[in-house]
Design an enzyme around this catalytic site. Structure first.
Site, mmCIF file in Angstrom:
data_model
loop_
_atom_site.group_PDB
_atom_site.id
_atom_site.type_symbol
_atom_site.label_atom_id
_atom_site.label_comp_id
_atom_site.label_asym_id
_atom_site.label_seq_id
_atom_site.Cartn_x
_atom_site.Cartn_y
_atom_site.Cartn_z
ATOM 1 N N ILE A 126 -33.189 -21.611 -84.025
ATOM 2 C CA ILE A 126 -34.144 -21.315 -85.247
ATOM 3 C C ILE A 126 -34.102 -19.994 -85.646
ATOM 4 C CG2 ILE A 126 -35.974 -20.948 -83.421
ATOM 5 C CD1 ILE A 126 -37.754 -22.599 -85.512
ATOM 6 N N THR A 129 -36.836 -14.758 -87.696
ATOM 7 C CA THR A 129 -37.000 -13.019 -87.620
ATOM 8 C C THR A 129 -35.998 -12.569 -88.661
ATOM 9 O OG1 THR A 129 -37.817 -13.110 -85.379
ATOM 10 C CG2 THR A 129 -36.916 -11.153 -86.380
ATOM 11 N N GLY A 132 -36.073 -5.965 -90.243
ATOM 12 C CA GLY A 132 -37.227 -5.163 -90.748
ATOM 13 C C GLY A 132 -38.585 -6.137 -90.784
ATOM 14 N N SER A 135 -42.582 -9.712 -86.351
ATOM 15 C CA SER A 135 -43.241 -10.960 -86.429
ATOM 16 C C SER A 135 -44.123 -11.420 -87.656
ATOM 17 C CB SER A 135 -44.292 -10.763 -85.188
ATOM 18 O OG SER A 135 -43.800 -10.394 -84.014
ATOM 19 N N ILE A 160 -31.221 -13.781 -83.330
ATOM 20 C CA ILE A 160 -30.792 -15.371 -83.313
ATOM 21 C C ILE A 160 -30.603 -15.658 -82.107
ATOM 22 C CG2 ILE A 160 -30.620 -17.633 -84.528
ATOM 23 C CD1 ILE A 160 -32.431 -15.569 -86.079
ATOM 24 N N PRO A 243 -47.813 -23.519 -80.116
ATOM 25 C CA PRO A 243 -48.724 -23.608 -78.856
ATOM 26 C C PRO A 243 -47.444 -23.907 -77.861
ATOM 27 C CG PRO A 243 -50.101 -24.495 -80.508
ATOM 28 C CD PRO A 243 -48.934 -24.087 -81.351
ATOM 29 N N GLU A 245 -44.104 -23.472 -78.247
ATOM 30 C CA GLU A 245 -43.063 -22.527 -77.956
ATOM 31 C C GLU A 245 -43.695 -21.281 -77.058
ATOM 32 O OE1 GLU A 245 -41.114 -18.971 -80.603
ATOM 33 O OE2 GLU A 245 -41.948 -20.569 -81.720
ATOM 34 N N ARG A 246 -44.997 -20.951 -77.304
ATOM 35 C CA ARG A 246 -45.596 -19.812 -76.583
ATOM 36 C C ARG A 246 -45.663 -20.209 -74.988
ATOM 37 N NH1 ARG A 246 -48.672 -17.724 -81.591
ATOM 38 N NH2 ARG A 246 -47.077 -16.512 -82.490
ATOM 39 N N GLY A 343 -33.240 0.985 -53.346
ATOM 40 C CA GLY A 343 -31.921 1.229 -53.968
ATOM 41 C C GLY A 343 -31.331 0.038 -54.419
#
Length: 389
Positions: A126, A129, A132, A135, A160, A243, A245-246, A343
Site C-alpha cells: 500500500i 507516504t 516530505g 503522516s 513502501i 483501527p 491497521e493500528r 555485551g
C-alpha cells in the site's frame, strides 16, 4: 471460569504455524537478512499450510474468517522466531490490502486479485507516504486525472513495504479538491503497468529482510475499473481501516515484547556472573518482574481490543491508544532485555539484537506516537466552540 482469549481452534492452528516457521522460516532468516529480501517461496509455503488469506472469502481460495485471533497466533509465532520482517510484510498483505479488497472491492476486482493473494502468488503493498509528506495524508501530491474512461497517475511514494517485490500496489492519489481540501481516491496498480517504476531499495536501521522501496508513477495509465471504491472516497476508506491497521501493529508489538522477555528469562537463568546465575541477582529479578507485568497488563488491554475488532466495535481512538502504548512498550521492553544480555545483547547472533533494531520503526509506522496522542487528545477535547459535533 478463568478468562481464555484463545479457543481450541486457535491452539490447533498454532501448531500449524509453528511447523511452518520451523520448516520454512527459521532456516532462512540469515539468508533473508543478508539479501534484504524475504524469498517468495515462503509465501507459497504459507499458502499451502493454510496460513495465508485468512480474511479472503472461501470462493477466492481463502479461509473466510474475520476472527483476528488467528492472525494474532501468526504474529506470536513469528515474534518468537525473530522474524519481524516477514511478519510486517504479511500484515500488509493480510490486514491491509486483503481487507481493502474484501471491504471496498468489486466482485471483478476481488476475482482478479484475491485468489493469487491467497495462493501466495501475489504479494501486495500500500502506497500512501510520500517524500516530505510523512503522516500528512491531506498533503498527498500524487495525482490521478481522467483521460477519457481511463485514469492517468503521476507521482512518487516512499517507505513502501514490499515495494521492490510487490505485484499489486494500492495507491492513494489526489483526484481533485473539495472546499480547498484534497479529494483522495484509491487505485489498484499492477507493478507491470507501463509507467510503474521502482526506485532504490532503501537501507534501514532494522527489518533488513523486509524490502522497502521508493515507487514512481510517470503517466501511468489505468482503466476505470482500477478505482477501488468511489472516486473521492479514499480518505474515508483509509480512516475506516486504520483501527485494524493500528491494532495489527500493536499486537505485533506486544508479541515481540513477550518474546523478548522469554528469551531474557532463559538467558539470565543460564548466564553466570560472580559465581551466581544472573537471574539470582535482585536487580535482575526486579527488572524482569517489572517487564513481565507491563507486558501482561498491555496484553490484557489488547485482547479486549481484538475482541472488539471481531465484533466490529473497535473505534479509531481506541486503536490509536493501543498502537502508541504497545509500540512504546515494545521499545522499552526490548531495550531493557538487551541490557540484561550485556555485551552479548549487542551481537547479532542473539535474537535480542535484531529485535532491538526491528522495534524502532514501530512508534513511527502507521502513524507516529505523536499523531496517535493528537487523535486521542482531540477526542477528549471535543468539538471546537461554534462547530457542530
Amino acid at each position: 471460569m478463568p478468562y481464555a482469549f484463545y479457543e481450541d481452534d486457535h491452539a490447533a492452528f498454532r501448531q500449524t504455524v509453528r511447523s511452518l516457521v520451523e520448516r520454512s522460516v527459521l532456516p532462512y532468516l540469515e539468508e533473508w537478512e543478508e539479501a534484504r529480501l524475504v524469498d517468495r517461496s515462503v509465501w507459497k509455503a504459507a499458502a499451502s499450510a493454510g496460513v495465508l488469506g485468512l480474511r479472503i472469502p472461501e470462493r477466492f481460495g481463502g479461509a473466510g474468517t474475520a476472527d483476528y485471533r488467528f492472525r494474532c497466533v501468526i504474529a506470536e509465532e513469528l515474534a518468537e522466531a525473530g522474524a519481524a520482517a516477514l511478519a510486517s510484510g504479511l500484515a500488509i498483505n493480510e490486514d491491509i490490502v486483503a481487507s481493502y479488497l474484501v471491504r471496498f472491492g468489486t466482485e471483478e476486482q476481488q476475482a482478479r486479485w484475491l485468489p493469487g493473494m491467497a495462493a501466495g502468488d501475489v504479494v501486495t503493498s500500500i502506497a500512501m507516504t510520500e517524500p516530505g509528506g510523512g503522516s500528512d495524508l491531506r498533503g498527498i501530491r500524487t495525482a490521478a486525472r481522467r483521460d477519457g474512461s481511463d485514469w492517468v497517475l503521476d507521482g512518487a511514494k516512499t517507505f513502501i513495504t514490499s515495494g521492490s517485490s510487490s505485484d499489486l500496489v494500492i495507491v492513494a492519489a489526489r483526484t481533485g479538491e473539495t472546499a480547498g481540501r484534497a479529494r483522495l481516491s484509491l487505485f489498484l496498480v499492477p507493478s507491470t503497468a507501463p509507467g510503474f517504476q521502482r526506485g532504490r531499495k532503501l537501507k534501514k536501521l532494522g527489518l533488513h529482510a523486509q524490502d522497502t522501496a521508493e515507487l514512481y508513477f510517470d503517466g501511468l495509465r489505468l482503466p476505470a475499473e482500477a478505482l477501488l471504491g468511489a472516486e473521492g472516497a479514499g480518505f474515508g476508506q483509509l480512516t475506516a481501516q486504520l483501527p485494524l491497521e493500528r491494532l495489527s501493529i500493536a499486537w505485533r508489538a506486544v508479541a515481540a515484547a513477550e518474546a523478548a522477555v522469554r528469551w531474557t528469562v532463559a538467558y539470565t537463568r543460564e548466564r553466570q556472573v560472580f559465581g551466581r546465575r544472573l537471574v539470582d541477582l535482585q536487580n535482575t529479578r526486579f527488572r524482569l518482574a517489572e517487564l513481565t507485568t507491563e507486558v501482561e497488563v498491555t496484553r490484557g488491554y489488547l485482547e479486549r481490543c481484538i475482541l472488539d475488532l471481531n465484533e466490529g466495535t473497535l473505534d479509531a481512538v481506541t486503536g490509536a491508544k493501543a498502537k502508541w502504548w504497545a509500540t512504546e512498550l515494545q521499545n522499552r521492553v526490548v531495550a531493557a532485555c538487551l541490557q540484561l544480555h550485556g555485551g552479548y545483547g549487542y551481537m547479532d547472533e542473539y535474537r535480542i539484537s535484531r529485535a532491538y533494531a526491528d522495534a524502532r520503526v514501530q512508534t513511527i509506522v502507521g502513524g507516529t506516537t505523536e499523531i496517535m496522542k493528537d487523535i486521542i487528545g482531540r477526542d477528549l477535547a471535543g468539538p471546537k466552540p461554534g462547530r457542530n459535533a
